[in-house]
Structure formats: structure tokens, C-alpha cells
Design a protein around this motif. Structure first.
Motif, PDB file in Angstrom:
ATOM      1  N   THR A  89     -42.899  53.761 -13.244  1.00  0.00           N
ATOM      2  CA  THR A  89     -44.276  53.423 -13.615  1.00  0.00           C
ATOM      3  C   THR A  89     -45.137  54.656 -13.371  1.00  0.00           C
ATOM      4  OG1 THR A  89     -44.702  52.510 -11.389  1.00  0.00           O
ATOM      5  CG2 THR A  89     -44.057  50.955 -13.108  1.00  0.00           C
ATOM      6  N   VAL A  90     -45.937  54.997 -14.380  1.00  0.00           N
ATOM      7  CA  VAL A  90     -46.807  56.173 -14.309  1.00  0.00           C
ATOM      8  C   VAL A  90     -48.205  55.741 -14.732  1.00  0.00           C
ATOM      9  CG1 VAL A  90     -47.271  58.504 -15.148  1.00  0.00           C
ATOM     10  CG2 VAL A  90     -44.905  57.733 -14.814  1.00  0.00           C
ATOM     11  N   MET A  91     -49.178  55.939 -13.852  1.00  0.00           N
ATOM     12  CA  MET A  91     -50.543  55.532 -14.147  1.00  0.00           C
ATOM     13  C   MET A  91     -51.480  56.729 -14.047  1.00  0.00           C
ATOM     14  SD  MET A  91     -51.069  51.742 -12.640  1.00  0.00           S
ATOM     15  CE  MET A  91     -52.566  51.721 -13.606  1.00  0.00           C
ATOM     16  N   ILE A  92     -52.193  56.984 -15.135  1.00  0.00           N
ATOM     17  CA  ILE A  92     -53.198  58.044 -15.184  1.00  0.00           C
ATOM     18  C   ILE A  92     -54.534  57.377 -14.881  1.00  0.00           C
ATOM     19  CG2 ILE A  92     -54.276  59.805 -16.641  1.00  0.00           C
ATOM     20  CD1 ILE A  92     -51.627  59.808 -18.262  1.00  0.00           C
TER      21      ILE A  92
ATOM     22  N   ALA B 227     -39.774  51.409 -18.343  1.00  0.00           N
ATOM     23  CA  ALA B 227     -40.817  52.337 -17.899  1.00  0.00           C
ATOM     24  C   ALA B 227     -42.123  51.991 -18.587  1.00  0.00           C
ATOM     25  CB  ALA B 227     -40.431  53.779 -18.199  1.00  0.00           C
ATOM     26  N   MET B 228     -43.202  52.042 -17.827  1.00  0.00           N
ATOM     27  CA  MET B 228     -44.540  51.798 -18.359  1.00  0.00           C
ATOM     28  C   MET B 228     -45.431  52.975 -17.998  1.00  0.00           C
ATOM     29  SD  MET B 228     -46.725  49.853 -19.994  1.00  0.00           S
ATOM     30  CE  MET B 228     -46.106  48.169 -20.048  1.00  0.00           C
ATOM     31  N   PHE B 229     -46.004  53.596 -19.034  1.00  0.00           N
ATOM     32  CA  PHE B 229     -46.992  54.644 -18.856  1.00  0.00           C
ATOM     33  C   PHE B 229     -48.353  54.053 -19.206  1.00  0.00           C
ATOM     34  CE2 PHE B 229     -43.165  56.958 -19.022  1.00  0.00           C
ATOM     35  CZ  PHE B 229     -43.394  58.221 -18.491  1.00  0.00           C
ATOM     36  N   SER B 230     -49.341  54.287 -18.369  1.00  0.00           N
ATOM     37  CA  SER B 230     -50.680  53.747 -18.618  1.00  0.00           C
ATOM     38  C   SER B 230     -51.689  54.881 -18.631  1.00  0.00           C
ATOM     39  CB  SER B 230     -51.060  52.737 -17.538  1.00  0.00           C
ATOM     40  OG  SER B 230     -50.255  51.588 -17.607  1.00  0.00           O
ATOM     41  N   LEU B 231     -52.222  55.154 -19.809  1.00  0.00           N
ATOM     42  CA  LEU B 231     -53.305  56.133 -19.942  1.00  0.00           C
ATOM     43  C   LEU B 231     -54.602  55.389 -19.646  1.00  0.00           C
ATOM     44  CD1 LEU B 231     -54.268  58.982 -20.745  1.00  0.00           C
ATOM     45  CD2 LEU B 231     -54.318  58.190 -23.123  1.00  0.00           C
TER      46      LEU B 231
END
Length: 760
Positions: free
Chosen positions: A488-491, A460-464
Motif C-alpha cells: 500500500t502506497v499513499m501520497i 497493491a493499492m496506490f493512492s494519489l
């Protein structure tokens, strides 16, 4: 978009002036921003106002009427566009449809307006509620191996959101907190820390006002930090000298017309910036600095033999430095022939530059990614410190080491805990404040994360913020690996290329921009940022949000954390969203030396300084002294030269910020309508049978068993040293090996990439 390769860089004219105004006007017409933009520009970089979301150049206490530059204005115009990317956009498009869209076209779809989840069956993003998004994200995270989850942050988010982002990762269970500095100035953090005991530069604004000499290495203020041109002009007006070392002739260090000076604008009067401009080979700064130091040492020996005052500040060295004897011996015994062969500059040129240094009383050494993004980038920085230290130019007024950071809060995020190395974090404070056991194992640097992802070890990759698929080296391999993740979660504020490579479950979570009101229970919220001089500034948005479904970066962080982390009464995620001043109190409690009186001091004119021991000649190194570096080689490359191999540097245009492309005008280089170019010396072109405008294929030449190639480029004649070629970032990231990085910091070696070139 049309290719216009007929205009050569020598025709481009000075930085600033009417060209800057036209550049701003063109982006204004392209983005059609909200009418509020004029008010926000007026408030930009002023106490109690809006802090620029572009670069991290300091904000002076005595500000100009318009305290923004061309790129800062473009950033604000771009984020305040009236265009809206609503979920209805996907009624007419699929993700596959957008693969051929340019980065510019993707962002031009406008501000994201609602949280969206990728639907694999239709190959589209569909709107979801915030509760649904947080619930599923939290549920998936609880089932994943904790060490396979990465929490990345770009340099945009304020100190408050950044602190909680780091706290969330540690409460979840890891230190996988790579940050954008891993790709640019991590070499500064590690390299400077080793030799002067401070991970940041030593100068303050007052030093800029006092100095009588600048030495620039691998930094381009005209494109990357245009507000720097004002103190440079002021220095020239008072008779200061400026010497530049850069493979590329950058117009911002050649001449400047001050857009805020009516007479200069009316007459076109230019300020000549550099007294000397030395175009050395890419990656050869160690050789050039060795030559400069050698010339200083020889002049010192001559002066002492003749009974004159010493050139070297021996008192400073004896009191404050160690290991300088070995370095002096290295300089004395390295032949001039080896130095000049490596850097491509003559002995006379290096002695002329050294002469300016010798006769200056207060010298500031400025550098950018031209020093940091190399396999031996930390040695580059150590050599610059050696050079400054020879005459005591560190830790006194008007002198010092001045790295220029890129993103607006990239330095500050590190200050409040976004770091993958456990030893950098006050874990005892976190344990005391929040009642959980913080993880002690080091986490992933972004290079480690990229390599692990390609090996299937990141789930999992979270990108602030950010656009990692585009920003990372080895971009083709990253594009292949990214969608294999489970989550994958992109803010984000706008659509970018990373959104086109969704994981098994993928979310786009839209956030407020810095210019927008952040209304919470206690009112409109300030956020804060840290500039390149370690000054903290408050920032308050006043424009209407692009959508009533947007959340702040802090609120999104808390929503994810509440869903993913174990319940803990001391982790008051809901309460912290209500009032960001409470979060600032927590930052102060965690880092009391840096943030004493945080809330009370946040809006001081010029920012409040969190201090720097090296500025006061207190060296927090292993030896307790400034430590000289003796290099093992004369270049910073991670490969050897050989026939047919070129040194490629990746560059940014005048019309971009990081991976954000505002348009296709690089007026300083005379390139209009395209970014698909390779800049090359005309003699090198002739040797390969190439002519200006010919199509070429560029091959990676790293000898690591990975085939890398970039097609679709046209070669253009450009004033570069022989053996050095240039291409645009991020388009040429496909040629940058993820394994080519600084030996200490792991920063990718994007300013020294081995390539071969053939006619297409």
C-alpha cells in the motif's frame, strides 16, 4: 468534544454572515497556520493565483476582492498549519495506539514531513529516503500480477500530475485507474453522456448571470459550494425565482447574508434564496420530476385547446430530441396518486413548482450527489434533462444542466486520462507519442476494486491523495481487507485513517500542498485544474514548503514510474519533473481539441474553456439527438420499502470537506460537539418509542447476507420527511453496501441506504 444536542436546526440562522466568519476564525485558531496564509487567501481563485483545493466551483473573470468561501478558507488554513508530523511522532505512538483517535485528531498532528515505511515489528512508521522508497516500490511492482495493482487518485492533483499518473499505469500495464468521481459524479459522466452526448454540464458563468430561474435537486451550496451563493443572491436581486427539492432543509438554500456586503453584515439583512422549498422523500426525485413534467404537459394541452401559445417547446423537441413521445405518454398515464404517494409532496405543491417553470424563460437545473448517489441515479439525471428539454432549456444562454462537482480537479483528472474504460482514452495517441502498446482491457472502477480487494484479488493499492479506507462503502469490510495487500502506497499531506491499515509493505509519501512553492530546475511550477464549467485555470503556490523533504505529486509519480515501468526513451520521467510546461505540451498533443494553446491560455481570467458540444446543441449521442428517458419506476432506490425499513441519506457537515473533519460544529443543523447522531422525523421517533437524545443502533437492511451495524449514535429530532433518516459521512459508510450502486455508473447509493433502527 462534548455532545450538545439541545439546539434545533430552525435556530441556526442564515448561511454566510457572521456565522461564516466565526467558523473561519475557529479553524484559524485550531490550525494556527503560517503567516503566509493571508497572502494565499488574497490570491485564491484569481488569475495567476492559487486555485482552491476544496470544491470545483468556477472562478469568475470578474472576481470579488475575497474570492473564497468559508470552506475554501478552511481548506487553505488546514493545509497551511504550522503543526508538523515528523517521524519523531512515532517515538511515542504505535499504529495500534491511534485506532481510537478521531479523524480530526489524526489530521491535527500536522503536515507530514518525510517519507516513511511501516515497520511491522515495532508497529510504527519509520523514516526512509526517497531513493529507498522508490526502489522497493518498483521492485515489488515488477513481481506482482499487473491486473492486481490499482492506481487510485483523489480529485486534488493537478492536470499535469494526473496525466502522468494515468500514463504510468498504462506504461506499467493496466487501466486500473479508479478515481474519486467513481464515488460521487460518475453518474453524471455516464448519465449525461447517454442523453446529451456530453459527460459534463452545459452551463457557463455567463448563463448564471442571465438566468431567471433555478431548480435545485439534491445539492447543498451552503456547505458544499458556498461561492455559489453569490450568483444566487445576484439572481434574487434581479428578480429570479429559485425552487428547491431536497429531503433536508439546507440553510444555504433558505437564506444568505453576504459576508462581502458591508450593509448586509452590519444590519444582518438576509437574502431569501428559495421561493419554494420541497422536502421530498429520499430517492423520490423521479416521482417529483414526473409530477413536474406531467403538470407542464397538462398545461400545454390546455393552452393549445384554448388557442394560446404552446407551453412545451415543440420546435426544439422535433429538431433536437428523440423518444419524447414515449415519455409524454408515461407522464400522461401515471396517476397523480402514485406520484404524490412516492415523493410525499402534494399535487398542488408540484403544480406550484411547475407554474414557476412554465413562466420562466431561462431555467438552469442544478444538482449534486442527491441525484447521483442512487441505484438509479442515471435515471434521475435523465429525468432532469427531460424536464429541462420540455421547454428547450438546454443549449441556450441563461439555461442548461448544471452538476456541481465536489473536489477541485475531479473533473479535470478524467479529462486528461484517469479513467478505467479503455474506450475513453486516445490509445492511438499514446502509442504514437510514447512508443508502447497501451493495454486495451478495461480496468477497475473503485467499486470493482473494493469488491476485488475483499476477495483477495488486489495485491497493491496506490493512492494519489485521498483516504479510501474511510471514504469507501462497507468500511468495516474494507478495514479488514486493506491490510491483506502486499503493498500500500499513499501520497498524502497529513495523517489519515487509511494509514492505520498498512499492507504487508506500506509507504506514506508526503507531498507538497497546492499553496506551497514547487521549485524545480526551471523554477517555481504552475499546476492547472479544471472547474465544474470545463474551464482550465493555472495555480501557483508561493508559501514555503512544510519540509525540505517534500516532493510534488508530479515528482512522486515520476519517481514511482521510473522504478516500476520498463525503460523507454520516450518516457522521460526525469525530464518531465524539471519543467511542467513540457507536460502541458504533452497533454495538448494527446487532447488537441480540448487543450489548444494550453500553456499560453492557462492564466486567462475566468479560465479557458475546453468546449462542450451540447452547449451548442450538438448532441454526441448514438442517435445524434437529445435522448429522452422513460423511467421504469418512480424512485431511484435499489430496494423496496417495507415496514420498519427507513431510507438513510449520508450527509456532510458545515465543518468538513470529504473525509477531512475540520471540527465538530454543524451550525446549520444546530449540532455542536459531536458527529455521532442520527437525524430523524419526530413522528417516526415516536412510533419507535424514541425521544430526542436516545442512544440507537442502526442496522443495514439490504437483504444481501451481510450484517452491518452502526453503534454509538444518538437520535435527534430533525425536520425530515417521514421514512427518511440522515447520518454523517464517512462515519455511516459502514452501513452502505458496496454492491448498492447505480446500474450504469456503479456510483455507490449513499443517498438511499436501507436501514432499521432500534433503541440501544
Amino acid at each position: 468534544m462534548s455532545d450538545k444536542l439541545d439546539k434545533l436546526p430552525e435556530e441556526s440562522g442564515p448561511s454566510g454572515g457572521w456565522g461564516s466568519m466565526r467558523g473561519i476564525a475557529r479553524v484559524f485558531g485550531d490550525s494556527w497556520p503560517s503567516p503566509d496564509v493571508l497572502r494565499e487567501l488574497e490570491r485564491q481563485n484569481k488569475p495567476g493565483g492559487l486555485m482552491c483545493s476544496s470544491c470545483a466551483f468556477p472562478k469568475p473573470a470578474n472576481y470579488h476582492p475575497f474570492e473564497f468561501c468559508e470552506n475554501g478558507a478552511k481548506a487553505t488554513l488546514w493545509e497551511m498549519t504550522k503543526s508538523r508530523h515528523t517521524p519523531e511522532f512515532w517515538d511515542d505512538h504505535t499504529v495500534s495506539d491511534l485506532m481510537d483517535w478521531s479523524d480530526h485528531e489524526l489530521e491535527k498532528t500536522g503536515r507530514l514531513t518525510a517519507p516513511m515505511r511501516y515497520d511491522r515489528a515495532s508497529d510504527r512508521y519509520v523514516e526512509v529516503s526517497w531513493d529507498e522508497a522508490f526502489s522497493e516500490i518498483g521492485s515489488i511492482l515488477k513481481d506482482l500480477p499487473k491486473q492486481e495493482v490499482v492506481f487510485y487518485s483523489s480529485g486534488h492533483a493537478g492536470l499535469e500530475a494526473s496525466y502522468l499518473w494515468a500514463l504510468m499505469a498504462r506504461a506499467y500495464g493496466n487501466n486500473n485507474l479508479p478515481q474519486s468521481s467513481n464515488m460521487c459524479h460518475e453518474t453524471t459522466s455516464v448519465g449525461l453522456k447517454k442523453v446529451i452526448g456530453s459527460s459534463v454540464g452545459t452551463v457557463l458563468w455567463e448563463d448564471l448571470e442571465e438566468t431567471d430561474c433555478y431548480f435545485f435537486f439534491g445539492q447543498n451550496p451552503g456547505t458544499n459550494s458556498p461561492r455559489f451563493l453569490h450568483p444566487l443572491k445576484a439572481a434574487k436581486d434581479r428578480g429570479a425565482k429559485i425552487v428547491t427539492f431536497n429531503p433536508v432543509k439546507e440553510q444555504g438554500l433558505v437564506s444568505f447574508v453576504d459576508p462581502q456586503n458591508i450593509r448586509d453584515m452590519a444590519t444582518g439583512r438576509e437574502t431569501i434564496i428559495s421561493d419554494q422549498y420541497h422536502q421530498l422523500k429520499a430517492g423520490s426525485d423521479i416521482a417529483a420530476l414526473t409530477g413536474l413534467c406531467k403538470a407542464v404537459i397538462e398545461e400545454d394541452e390546455k393552452a393549445q385547446a384554448q388557442g394560446r401559445s404552446a407551453i412545451i417547446d415543440w420546435d426544439f423537441l422535433k429538431e433536437h430530441a428523440v423518444n419524447y413521445d414515449g415519455f409524454l405518454t408515461f407522464c400522461r398515464t401515471t396517476p397523480w396518486e402514485k406520484i404524490t404517494e412516492e415523493c410525499g409532496l402534494s399535487e398542488a405543491e408540484l403544480r406550484q413548482a411547475a407554474d414557476i417553470y412554465i413562466h420562466a424563460e431561462k431555467v438552469i437545473g442544478v444538482y449534486g450527489m442527491g441525484l447521483t448517489q442512487h441505484a438509479h441515479g442515471a435515471t434521475n439525471i435523465g429525468m432532469l434533462v427531460n424536464f429541462l428539454a420540455l421547454r428547450g432549456n438546454i443549449g441556450r444562454k441563461g439555461a442548461g444542466c448544471c452538476p456541481v462537482r465536489g473536489h477541485s480537479n475531479v473533473q479535470g483528472q478524467r479529462t486528461v486520462g484517469i479513467a478505467e474504460k479503455a474506450k475513453l482514452i486516445p490509445m492511438d495517441k499514446l502509442r504514437e507519442l510514447y512508443g508502447f502498446e497501451p493495454p486495451q482491457e478495461d480496468g477497475y472502477h473503485i467499486v470493482d476494486a473494493a469488491q476485488a480487494m475483499m476477495e483477495g484479488k488486489v495485491s497493491a493499492m496506490f493512492s494519489l491523495g485521498g483516504n479510501l479506507v474511510r471514504a469507501l462503502p462497507d468500511s468495516e469490510r474494507i478495514e479488514e481487507a486493506w491490510p491483506k495487500q502486499k503493498l500500500t502506497v499513499m501520497i498524502s499531506t497529513k495523517l489519515n485513517r487509511s494509514h492505520l491499515y498498512p499492507g504487508e509493505v506500506a509507504y506514506i509519501l508526503p507531498c507538497l500542498s497546492r499553496s506551497e512553492k514547487d521549485e524545480q530546475e526551471s523554477g517555481n511550477q504552475y499546476v492547472s485544474v479544471e472547474d465544474s464549467f470545463s474551464k482550465i485555470h493555472g495555480s501557483l503556490g508561493k508559501s514555503a514548503p512544510a519540509s525540505d523533504k517534500l516532493k510534488s505529486e508530479l515528482a512522486i509519480t515520476c519517481g514511482i514510474a521510473k522504478a516500476a515501468c520498463d525503460p523507454n526513451p520516450k518516457l522521460q520521467w526525469d525530464e518531465w519533473v524539471k519543467d511542467y510546461s513540457v507536460v502541458r505540451d504533452l497533454i495538448e498533443a494527446t487532447y488537441p481539441d480540448d487543450f489548444r494553446g494550453f500553456n499560453a491560455r492557462m492564466n486567462e481570467p475566468g479560465g479557458f474553456w475546453r468546449g462542450n458540444p451540447a452547449h451548442d446543441r450538438i448532441w454526441k449521442t448514438e442517435s445524434g439527438k437529445l435522448e429522452f428517458t422513460t423511467p421504469s419506476k418512480l424512485n431511484a432506490l435499489g430496494f423496496d420499502d417495507k415496514p420498519g425499513r427507513f431510507r438513510m441519506i449520508t450527509m456532510r457537515s458545515n465543518d468538513q470537506f470529504n473525509t477531512t473533519i475540520y471540527g465538530y460544529s454543524d451550525r446549520f443543523r444546530g449540532i455542536e460537539g459531536t458527529r455521532d447522531v442520527l437525524l430523524m422525523n419526530k413522528i417516526d421517533m415516536a412510533d419507535l418509542g424514541l425521544e430526542h437524545g436516545d442512544p440507537v443502533v442502526v442496522h443495514g437492511d439490504m437483504d444481501d447476507g451481510v450484517a452491518r451495524r452502526k453503534t454509538g449514535l444518538k437520535v435527534i429530532t430533525f425536520e425530515l420527511p417521514r421514512g427518511t433518516v440522515g447520518g454523517y459521512y464517512p462515519e455511516c459508510n459502514v452501513l452502505v453496501p458496496v454492491g448498492l450502486n447505480d446500474e450504469l455508473s456503479k456510483t455507490p447509493g449513499s443517498k438511499g441506504v436501507p436501514v432499521r433502527i432500534e433503541k440501544a
